[in-house]
Write a protein that holds these residues in place. Structure first.
Motif, mmCIF file in Angstrom:
data_model
loop_
_atom_site.group_PDB
_atom_site.id
_atom_site.type_symbol
_atom_site.label_atom_id
_atom_site.label_comp_id
_atom_site.label_asym_id
_atom_site.label_seq_id
_atom_site.Cartn_x
_atom_site.Cartn_y
_atom_site.Cartn_z
ATOM 1 N N GLY A 6 0.831 -1.192 0.000
ATOM 2 C CA GLY A 6 0.000 0.000 0.000
ATOM 3 C C GLY A 6 0.864 1.241 0.000
ATOM 4 N N SER A 7 0.602 2.135 0.942
ATOM 5 C CA SER A 7 1.390 3.365 1.041
ATOM 6 C C SER A 7 2.583 3.219 1.980
ATOM 7 C CB SER A 7 0.498 4.519 1.530
ATOM 8 O OG SER A 7 -0.050 4.208 2.807
ATOM 9 N N GLY A 8 2.748 2.014 2.550
ATOM 10 C CA GLY A 8 3.853 1.804 3.485
ATOM 11 C C GLY A 8 4.601 0.514 3.203
ATOM 12 N N THR A 9 5.042 -0.146 4.262
ATOM 13 C CA THR A 9 5.759 -1.419 4.144
ATOM 14 C C THR A 9 5.236 -2.387 5.193
ATOM 15 O OG1 THR A 9 7.517 -0.718 5.665
ATOM 16 C CG2 THR A 9 7.878 -0.311 3.309
ATOM 17 N N ILE A 10 5.494 -3.692 4.964
ATOM 18 C CA ILE A 10 5.159 -4.720 5.950
ATOM 19 C C ILE A 10 6.352 -5.661 6.096
ATOM 20 C CG2 ILE A 10 2.663 -4.666 5.591
ATOM 21 C CD1 ILE A 10 3.037 -7.184 3.828
ATOM 22 N N PRO A 11 6.586 -6.226 7.315
ATOM 23 C CA PRO A 11 7.653 -7.202 7.479
ATOM 24 C C PRO A 11 7.320 -8.501 6.758
ATOM 25 C CG PRO A 11 7.025 -6.230 9.593
ATOM 26 C CD PRO A 11 5.971 -5.847 8.597
ATOM 27 N N VAL A 12 8.272 -8.991 5.965
ATOM 28 C CA VAL A 12 8.086 -10.277 5.287
ATOM 29 C C VAL A 12 9.050 -11.337 5.839
ATOM 30 C CG1 VAL A 12 7.209 -9.246 3.182
ATOM 31 C CG2 VAL A 12 9.670 -9.596 3.438
ATOM 32 N N ALA A 13 10.025 -10.908 6.633
ATOM 33 C CA ALA A 13 10.961 -11.836 7.275
ATOM 34 C C ALA A 13 11.440 -11.190 8.558
ATOM 35 C CB ALA A 13 12.139 -12.164 6.354
ATOM 36 N N CYS A 14 11.820 -12.031 9.514
ATOM 37 C CA CYS A 14 12.282 -11.508 10.801
ATOM 38 C C CYS A 14 13.381 -12.396 11.358
ATOM 39 C CB CYS A 14 11.129 -11.412 11.802
ATOM 40 S SG CYS A 14 10.487 -13.026 12.328
ATOM 41 N N ALA A 15 14.091 -11.891 12.331
ATOM 42 C CA ALA A 15 15.110 -12.644 13.062
ATOM 43 C C ALA A 15 15.442 -11.855 14.310
ATOM 44 C CB ALA A 15 16.362 -12.861 12.206
ATOM 45 N N ALA A 16 16.118 -12.514 15.225
ATOM 46 C CA ALA A 16 16.665 -11.833 16.404
ATOM 47 C C ALA A 16 18.147 -12.163 16.472
ATOM 48 C CB ALA A 16 15.947 -12.278 17.675
ATOM 49 N N HIS A 17 18.939 -11.197 16.942
ATOM 50 C CA HIS A 17 20.365 -11.481 17.132
ATOM 51 C C HIS A 17 20.933 -10.612 18.240
ATOM 52 C CE1 HIS A 17 22.621 -8.241 14.566
ATOM 53 N NE2 HIS A 17 21.539 -7.729 15.097
ATOM 54 N N TRP A 18 22.006 -11.103 18.841
ATOM 55 C CA TRP A 18 22.704 -10.362 19.872
ATOM 56 C C TRP A 18 24.170 -10.792 19.869
ATOM 57 C CZ3 TRP A 18 19.151 -14.161 20.611
ATOM 58 C CH2 TRP A 18 19.579 -15.335 21.230
ATOM 59 N N MET A 19 25.019 -10.015 20.516
ATOM 60 C CA MET A 19 26.445 -10.295 20.558
ATOM 61 C C MET A 19 26.817 -10.886 21.921
ATOM 62 S SD MET A 19 27.069 -9.298 17.557
ATOM 63 C CE MET A 19 26.101 -8.343 16.387
ATOM 64 N N MET A 20 27.735 -11.822 21.911
ATOM 65 C CA MET A 20 28.242 -12.415 23.144
ATOM 66 C C MET A 20 29.586 -13.060 22.840
ATOM 67 S SD MET A 20 25.800 -15.779 23.551
ATOM 68 C CE MET A 20 25.884 -17.156 22.405
ATOM 69 N N ASP A 21 30.230 -13.601 23.860
ATOM 70 C CA ASP A 21 31.480 -14.334 23.678
ATOM 71 C C ASP A 21 31.218 -15.833 23.759
ATOM 72 O OD1 ASP A 21 33.087 -12.124 23.367
ATOM 73 O OD2 ASP A 21 33.639 -11.987 25.485
ATOM 74 N N GLN A 22 31.920 -16.578 22.923
ATOM 75 C CA GLN A 22 31.883 -18.035 22.945
ATOM 76 C C GLN A 22 33.335 -18.512 23.028
ATOM 77 O OE1 GLN A 22 30.198 -19.847 19.440
ATOM 78 N NE2 GLN A 22 29.497 -21.660 20.525
ATOM 79 N N TRP A 23 33.605 -19.513 23.851
ATOM 80 C CA TRP A 23 34.982 -19.880 24.163
ATOM 81 C C TRP A 23 35.476 -21.028 23.287
ATOM 82 C CZ3 TRP A 23 38.154 -18.399 28.639
ATOM 83 C CH2 TRP A 23 37.683 -17.229 29.237
ATOM 84 N N PHE A 24 36.671 -20.831 22.725
ATOM 85 C CA PHE A 24 37.347 -21.859 21.933
ATOM 86 C C PHE A 24 38.830 -21.866 22.288
ATOM 87 C CE2 PHE A 24 33.672 -20.715 19.290
ATOM 88 C CZ PHE A 24 33.122 -21.977 19.086
ATOM 89 N N GLY A 25 39.339 -23.035 22.634
ATOM 90 C CA GLY A 25 40.755 -23.165 22.948
ATOM 91 C C GLY A 25 41.178 -22.384 24.170
ATOM 92 N N GLY A 26 40.262 -22.126 25.090
ATOM 93 C CA GLY A 26 40.607 -21.408 26.314
ATOM 94 C C GLY A 26 40.523 -19.907 26.205
ATOM 95 N N SER A 27 39.953 -19.380 25.124
ATOM 96 C CA SER A 27 39.862 -17.934 24.941
ATOM 97 C C SER A 27 38.476 -17.542 24.448
ATOM 98 C CB SER A 27 40.911 -17.444 23.937
ATOM 99 O OG SER A 27 42.220 -17.658 24.424
#
Length: 401
Positions: free
Chosen positions: A65-86
């Protein structure tokens, strides 16, 4: 790619795509996409939005129409994940959904490409997720990063704990700060465990909304949910010592008159599974995925085996993030890696696609296993070097999102 040819770092969505944070008046439309994609009730959607924050939600819009609508969505955030002790900075992705009437039109891929671009710009070097479908994410360069194992056993299986079992005391499940400190040694000793955000701690200790019952000593802890249908679910556990493990086994064995099975999530070498007696079962094994966003930075962020001095040369192909493509020389010493991208090589490099590199990086698949499967190519001596560099504990992650 010729050395002088310039390309954008990441293949972006089409110019017609409108991607960005969800506006407050779009959350109902996002909740609808989540319900159609995952059967997520509105109450549960609202709980997750409150836990992680509505600012974590992203949408892809199209004109309407005169605007927009969401056709796809997701959620994301940043964090640390440990590999090899770091710790390694990662993007966690959840709730990827597309309007079912528009599936197959490329909106899901456009959504994911925009998410990856945003995360890479924010400093994440990996993207991780728990997939609903493998082919879609493999096509975006994700590879298997690790597992989550679902174990169960009768309470009697814990009736013989190791000697010196500790007496665990009740504790407050709403205060995660001391638990995070206890868990830190597990992060350093293993591969794949995330440094939990406040939201992930809440999901771990209050999975159904109500707090679990928490028991701990000075080394570790175990949290259990109230028995239901003759089953006792362990919500979370950190059992790094024999004394704490013995105390947890005594606690679980004490439920033998109330339940028939104890269930819990852990890694392939889970301590409760290693010591459980008759009746232990592996009820399920799920894989989570990893997508490298910045190969060089990821290799320099993770840790490596203590005492190892080694080097390897390899070539990576990445059809989405072009700056990942090229030849790399990795030198490992004092548990750290130094990486350089090179044009000329003295010895033949190993060669792999970005999804194969993902599994090698985390340690989910060894270099020799990938080589035998035809996913990693090169001379055996170079494969052996990669084998030594990326050896370590089997990666696992109990958290689902």
């Amino acid at each position: 790619m010729p050395p002088n040819e310039r390309r954008p770092a990441v293949s972006l969505p089409t110019p017609q795509s409108d991607y960005g944070p969800a506006h407050p008046d779009e959350l109902s439309a996002v909740a609808r996409l989540a319900r159609l994609g995952f059967g997520l009730s509105r109450d549960l959607f609202d709980r997750y939005a409150a836990l992680f924050g509505p600012d974590t939600v992203r949408v892809l819009r199209r004109p309407h129409g005169s605007g927009t609508i969401p056709v796809a969505c997701a959620a994301h955030w940043m964090m640390d994940q440990w590999f090899g002790g770091s710790p390694v900075p990662v993007q966690a992705v959840a709730m990827v959904a597309v309007d079912p009437a528009l599936r197959g039109s490329g909106h899901g891929k456009a959504m994911m490409r925009a998410l990856l671009t945003e995360a890479r710009s924010a400093g994440a070097v990996l993207s991780i997720l728990c997939p609903a479908t493998l082919p879609f994410y493999r096509g975006l360069g994700y590879g298997c990063g690790g597992v989550a194992c679902q174990w169960s056993a009768p309470p009697a299986a814990f009736a013989t704990p190791p000697s010196g079992a500790a007496s665990l005391r009740p504790a407050d499940p709403l205060d995660a700060a001391p638990l995070a400190q206890l868990r830190r040694q597990l992060l350093a000793d293993g591969n794949g465990l995330p440094e939990r955000t406040e939201a992930l701690w809440t999901l771990a200790l209050c999975p159904d909304g109500d707090p679990a019952d928490l028991f701990r000593d000075d080394d570790g802890y175990i949290a259990v949910l109230p028995p239901r249908d003759r089953r006792l679910a362990v919500a979370d556990h950190c059992l790094p010592s024999g004394a704490t493990l013995g105390g947890a086994m005594n606690l679980l064995a004490g439920f033998r008159a109330q339940v028939d099975r104890v269930t819990w999530s852990g890694g392939p070498n889970d301590p409760l599974a290693l010591l459980a007696g008759d009746g232990l079962r592996l009820d399920g094994r799920e894989e989570w995925l990893v997508r490298p966003l910045d190969v060089a930075a990821a290799l320099e962020k993770r840790g490596y085996p203590a005492g190892l001095t080694e080097s390897a040369t390899f070539e990576i192909k990445d059809s989405l993030i072009f700056s990942n493509c090229g030849r790399y020389h990795l030198e490992v010493a004092r548990s750290r890696g130094n990486i350089s991208q090179i044009e000329q090589v003295v010895e033949a490099p190993a060669r792999m696609e970005i999804g194969t590199f993902a599994s090698l990086f985390t340690g989910h698949a060894s270099a020799r296993a990938l080589w035998r499967a035809g996913l990693l190519h090169g001379e055996e001596k170079m494969i052996d070097r990669l084998q030594r560099i990326f050896c370590g504990a089997a990666p696992w992650m109990p958290d689902r999102f």
